[in-house]
Motif scaffolding. Structure first.
Motif, PDB file in Angstrom:
ATOM      1  N   SER A   8       9.846   1.082   9.218  1.00 46.08           N
ATOM      2  CA  SER A   8      10.908   1.413   8.263  1.00 46.08           C
ATOM      3  C   SER A   8      12.174   0.645   8.636  1.00 46.08           C
ATOM      4  O   SER A   8      12.397   0.306   9.793  1.00 46.08           O
ATOM      5  N   VAL A   9      12.979   0.367   7.615  1.00 45.63           N
ATOM      6  CA  VAL A   9      14.219  -0.400   7.822  1.00 45.63           C
ATOM      7  C   VAL A   9      15.382   0.434   7.307  1.00 45.63           C
ATOM      8  O   VAL A   9      15.398   0.814   6.125  1.00 45.63           O
ATOM      9  N   THR A  10      16.331   0.718   8.169  1.00 43.49           N
ATOM     10  CA  THR A  10      17.428   1.609   7.769  1.00 43.49           C
ATOM     11  C   THR A  10      18.390   0.899   6.806  1.00 43.49           C
ATOM     12  O   THR A  10      18.376  -0.328   6.649  1.00 43.49           O
ATOM     13  N   TYR A  11      19.224   1.731   6.215  1.00 42.12           N
ATOM     14  CA  TYR A  11      20.184   1.284   5.191  1.00 42.12           C
ATOM     15  C   TYR A  11      21.559   1.677   5.709  1.00 42.12           C
ATOM     16  O   TYR A  11      21.796   2.869   5.991  1.00 42.12           O
ATOM     17  N   GLY A  12      22.444   0.703   5.878  1.00 44.92           N
ATOM     18  CA  GLY A  12      23.757   1.010   6.442  1.00 44.92           C
ATOM     19  C   GLY A  12      24.524   2.015   5.597  1.00 44.92           C
ATOM     20  O   GLY A  12      24.355   2.055   4.375  1.00 44.92           O
ATOM     21  N   ALA A  13      25.329   2.834   6.250  1.00 44.60           N
ATOM     22  CA  ALA A  13      26.094   3.866   5.538  1.00 44.60           C
ATOM     23  C   ALA A  13      26.834   3.254   4.349  1.00 44.60           C
ATOM     24  O   ALA A  13      27.441   2.186   4.474  1.00 44.60           O
ATOM     25  N   GLY A  14      26.725   3.926   3.215  1.00 44.85           N
ATOM     26  CA  GLY A  14      27.423   3.470   2.009  1.00 44.85           C
ATOM     27  C   GLY A  14      26.892   2.134   1.485  1.00 44.85           C
ATOM     28  O   GLY A  14      27.570   1.436   0.739  1.00 44.85           O
ATOM     29  N   GLY A  15      25.673   1.770   1.879  1.00 39.45           N
ATOM     30  CA  GLY A  15      25.080   0.521   1.367  1.00 39.45           C
ATOM     31  C   GLY A  15      25.573  -0.720   2.079  1.00 39.45           C
ATOM     32  O   GLY A  15      25.371  -1.848   1.613  1.00 39.45           O
ATOM     33  N   SER A  16      26.192  -0.546   3.263  1.00 37.72           N
ATOM     34  CA  SER A  16      26.791  -1.695   3.953  1.00 37.72           C
ATOM     35  C   SER A  16      25.768  -2.759   4.360  1.00 37.72           C
ATOM     36  O   SER A  16      26.141  -3.904   4.561  1.00 37.72           O
TER      37      SER A  16
ATOM     38  N   MET B 295       0.843  -1.208   0.000  1.00 38.34           N
ATOM     39  CA  MET B 295       0.000   0.000   0.000  1.00 38.34           C
ATOM     40  C   MET B 295       0.875   1.254   0.000  1.00 38.34           C
ATOM     41  O   MET B 295       1.952   1.256   0.573  1.00 38.34           O
ATOM     42  N   GLU B 296       0.353   2.255  -0.646  1.00 38.44           N
ATOM     43  CA  GLU B 296       1.057   3.533  -0.690  1.00 38.44           C
ATOM     44  C   GLU B 296       0.948   4.198   0.693  1.00 38.44           C
ATOM     45  O   GLU B 296      -0.164   4.503   1.140  1.00 38.44           O
ATOM     46  N   ILE B 297       2.074   4.398   1.367  1.00 35.23           N
ATOM     47  CA  ILE B 297       2.016   4.923   2.741  1.00 35.23           C
ATOM     48  C   ILE B 297       1.355   6.305   2.768  1.00 35.23           C
ATOM     49  O   ILE B 297       0.601   6.617   3.691  1.00 35.23           O
TER      50      ILE B 297
ATOM     51  N   ILE C 267       9.069  -8.197   6.772  1.00 37.10           N
ATOM     52  CA  ILE C 267       8.029  -7.386   7.420  1.00 37.10           C
ATOM     53  C   ILE C 267       6.782  -7.343   6.529  1.00 37.10           C
ATOM     54  O   ILE C 267       5.662  -7.546   6.984  1.00 37.10           O
ATOM     55  N   LYS C 268       7.015  -7.100   5.253  1.00 34.52           N
ATOM     56  CA  LYS C 268       5.866  -6.919   4.350  1.00 34.52           C
ATOM     57  C   LYS C 268       5.211  -8.244   3.969  1.00 34.52           C
ATOM     58  O   LYS C 268       3.996  -8.377   4.053  1.00 34.52           O
ATOM     59  N   ASN C 269       6.044  -9.193   3.559  1.00 29.94           N
ATOM     60  CA  ASN C 269       5.465 -10.392   2.941  1.00 29.94           C
ATOM     61  C   ASN C 269       5.247 -11.554   3.909  1.00 29.94           C
ATOM     62  O   ASN C 269       4.410 -12.404   3.649  1.00 29.94           O
ATOM     63  N   ARG C 270       5.970 -11.562   5.038  1.00 30.26           N
ATOM     64  CA  ARG C 270       5.685 -12.617   6.009  1.00 30.26           C
ATOM     65  C   ARG C 270       4.673 -12.132   7.036  1.00 30.26           C
ATOM     66  O   ARG C 270       3.777 -12.850   7.436  1.00 30.26           O
ATOM     67  N   TYR C 271       4.824 -10.872   7.470  1.00 32.72           N
ATOM     68  CA  TYR C 271       3.955 -10.376   8.554  1.00 32.72           C
ATOM     69  C   TYR C 271       2.836  -9.461   8.058  1.00 32.72           C
ATOM     70  O   TYR C 271       1.968  -9.079   8.831  1.00 32.72           O
ATOM     71  N   GLY C 272       2.879  -9.084   6.809  1.00 34.94           N
ATOM     72  CA  GLY C 272       1.778  -8.291   6.243  1.00 34.94           C
ATOM     73  C   GLY C 272       1.699  -6.864   6.771  1.00 34.94           C
ATOM     74  O   GLY C 272       0.638  -6.241   6.753  1.00 34.94           O
ATOM     75  N   ILE C 273       2.823  -6.336   7.262  1.00 33.26           N
ATOM     76  CA  ILE C 273       2.857  -4.935   7.714  1.00 33.26           C
ATOM     77  C   ILE C 273       3.554  -4.117   6.624  1.00 33.26           C
ATOM     78  O   ILE C 273       4.580  -4.550   6.086  1.00 33.26           O
ATOM     79  N   GLU C 274       3.019  -2.956   6.329  1.00 34.01           N
ATOM     80  CA  GLU C 274       3.642  -2.120   5.293  1.00 34.01           C
ATOM     81  C   GLU C 274       5.039  -1.711   5.745  1.00 34.01           C
ATOM     82  O   GLU C 274       5.288  -1.523   6.940  1.00 34.01           O
ATOM     83  N   THR C 275       5.940  -1.616   4.785  1.00 30.71           N
ATOM     84  CA  THR C 275       7.316  -1.287   5.133  1.00 30.71           C
ATOM     85  C   THR C 275       7.825  -0.138   4.269  1.00 30.71           C
ATOM     86  O   THR C 275       7.368   0.079   3.142  1.00 30.71           O
TER      87      THR C 275
ATOM     88  N   ILE D 114       8.004  -4.278  -2.691  1.00 32.82           N
ATOM     89  CA  ILE D 114       8.300  -3.199  -1.732  1.00 32.82           C
ATOM     90  C   ILE D 114       8.378  -1.904  -2.537  1.00 32.82           C
ATOM     91  O   ILE D 114       9.287  -1.723  -3.349  1.00 32.82           O
ATOM     92  N   LYS D 115       7.398  -1.034  -2.308  1.00 37.51           N
ATOM     93  CA  LYS D 115       7.270   0.134  -3.188  1.00 37.51           C
ATOM     94  C   LYS D 115       7.500   1.459  -2.486  1.00 37.51           C
ATOM     95  O   LYS D 115       7.590   2.494  -3.131  1.00 37.51           O
ATOM     96  N   ASN D 116       7.511   1.430  -1.139  1.00 38.83           N
ATOM     97  CA  ASN D 116       7.708   2.679  -0.393  1.00 38.83           C
ATOM     98  C   ASN D 116       9.178   2.804  -0.020  1.00 38.83           C
ATOM     99  O   ASN D 116       9.741   1.927   0.649  1.00 38.83           O
TER     100      ASN D 116
END
Ligand code: FAD
Length: 295
Positions: A45-53, A1-3, A65-73, A99-101
């Motif tokens: 929301s799920v953070t992204y390590g510095a420099g893509g780590s 879903m669009e947040i 989160i989205k596909n196993r638990y059905g919560i928007e991410t 994952i679109k958001n």
């Protein structure tokens, strides 16, 4: 879903978690997800390590989160030092998992960052990433904003001009840097309105549970610790349980005030501590519930 579509009916309640780092295992992060899911956030929301780590782990955790638990991410994605090809590969992966958001960020240069890499890379600011993603179909974009101005900016006014430019590139909603004085946020809201920035803004709230940790974080991001919070930190410095309780109460009171003022959303920086998040949610349970019933 669009947040973005969640905003407007009631305050949108979200939580932030980060992928495992150091000795932390993926299993321990899964336990954190299970615990915070019980709090029924609107999205995580799920953070992204510095420099893509943490690139793969961010995608993997957002997928769970989205596909196993059905919560928007909301998957964080930073562009500093990345090429368009790398970003497109990651976007393809996110798309394949529905994952679109995306929270589109510049990111912080790593300490050993070589300016030449940046010159050769394809993005300088978050707005470049936003423009790129917007040119592709099917993603919804959030961006970061800073009630006290970004640490590198010359002035809040200049930062706001750049924010306006960034929003105009196609941002659907904003999430703020943590702040500990709600008046700073209310002043910021007024400045956004004056500039015609009218997308929803979620207020970033971090419960303070550790003096050293918060002093380090605020030094890095330039957030002000107001005198009343500094007082709590110094009085309870050597009483960790008391400090934790005081920090949770402080954050809860901030949220109560923000909700009363009609805030669009509350984004809780959980620091991967579901117990702290749960205590904050318990403190505001009835207030939050009073909005939910109006749906
Ligand atoms: P930008 O919007 O690009 O701004 C960066 C700086 O450049 C600002 O000082 C701005 O004033 C200036 N600027 C912008 N446009 C211009 C221009 N045209 N000309 C000159 N100057 C300009 N970091 C991570 O690594 N991973 C994460 O998961 C992460 N999550 C975050 C979540 C939130 C809600 C927030 C608030 C921050 C997060 N960060 C994360 C930190 C963020 O990456 C840093 O604050 C980074 O330094 C700035 O990113 P930005 O997207 O705000 O950058």
């Amino acid at each position: 879903m669009e947040i973005t579509k969640m905003f407007g009916k009631r305050p949108v309640m979200s939580l932030e978690i980060f992928p495992p780092k150091g000795n932390m295992s993926l299993k321990s992060v899964l336990a954190i997800i299970e615990a915070v899911i019980d709090l029924c956030p609107d999205f995580i929301s799920v953070t992204y390590g510095a420099g893509g780590s943490s690139r793969e782990l961010t995608v993997e955790i957002a997928d769970i989160i989205k596909n196993r638990y059905g919560i928007e991410t909301l998957a964080h994605l930073s562009c500093i030092g990345s090429t368009r090809d790398e970003i497109e590969a990651l976007l393809a992966e996110l798309r394949s998992k529905n994952i679109k958001n995306i929270l589109a960020l510049r990111g912080d240069p790593p300490q050993d960052f070589d300016r030449m890499i940046q010159v050769k890379a394809d993005y300088e600011y978050a707005k470049d990433l936003i423009t790129h993603i917007k040119s592709l179909e099917g993603f919804y974009l959030a961006a970061a904003c800073y009630p006290e101005g970004h640490i590198d900016c010359v002035s809040l006014e200049e930062d706001l001009q750049f924010l306006k430019e960034k929003v105009n590139c196609g941002v659907d909603f904003l999430i703020t840097q943590m702040f500990f004085d709600n008046n700073l946020f209310y002043n910021f809201q007024e400045k956004l309105a004056a500039l015609g920035i009218d997308c929803p803004v979620s207020a970033g709230i971090m419960p303070v549970v550790n003096k050293k940790q918060i002093e380090r974080i605020t030094e890095l991001c330039g957030t002000t610790l107001p005198p009343e919070l500094k007082r709590l930190l110094s009085v309870y410095e050597n009483k960790p349980e008391a400090l934790k309780e005081a920090g949770i109460i402080y954050a809860s009171e901030q949220i109560v005030d923000l909700l009363a003022s009609g805030v669009d959303g509350i984004h809780l920086y959980t620091m991967n501590s579901p117990k702290v998040a749960a205590k904050v949610y318990t403190n505001i349970k009835n207030i939050r519930g009073s909005f939910t019933h109006e749906d």
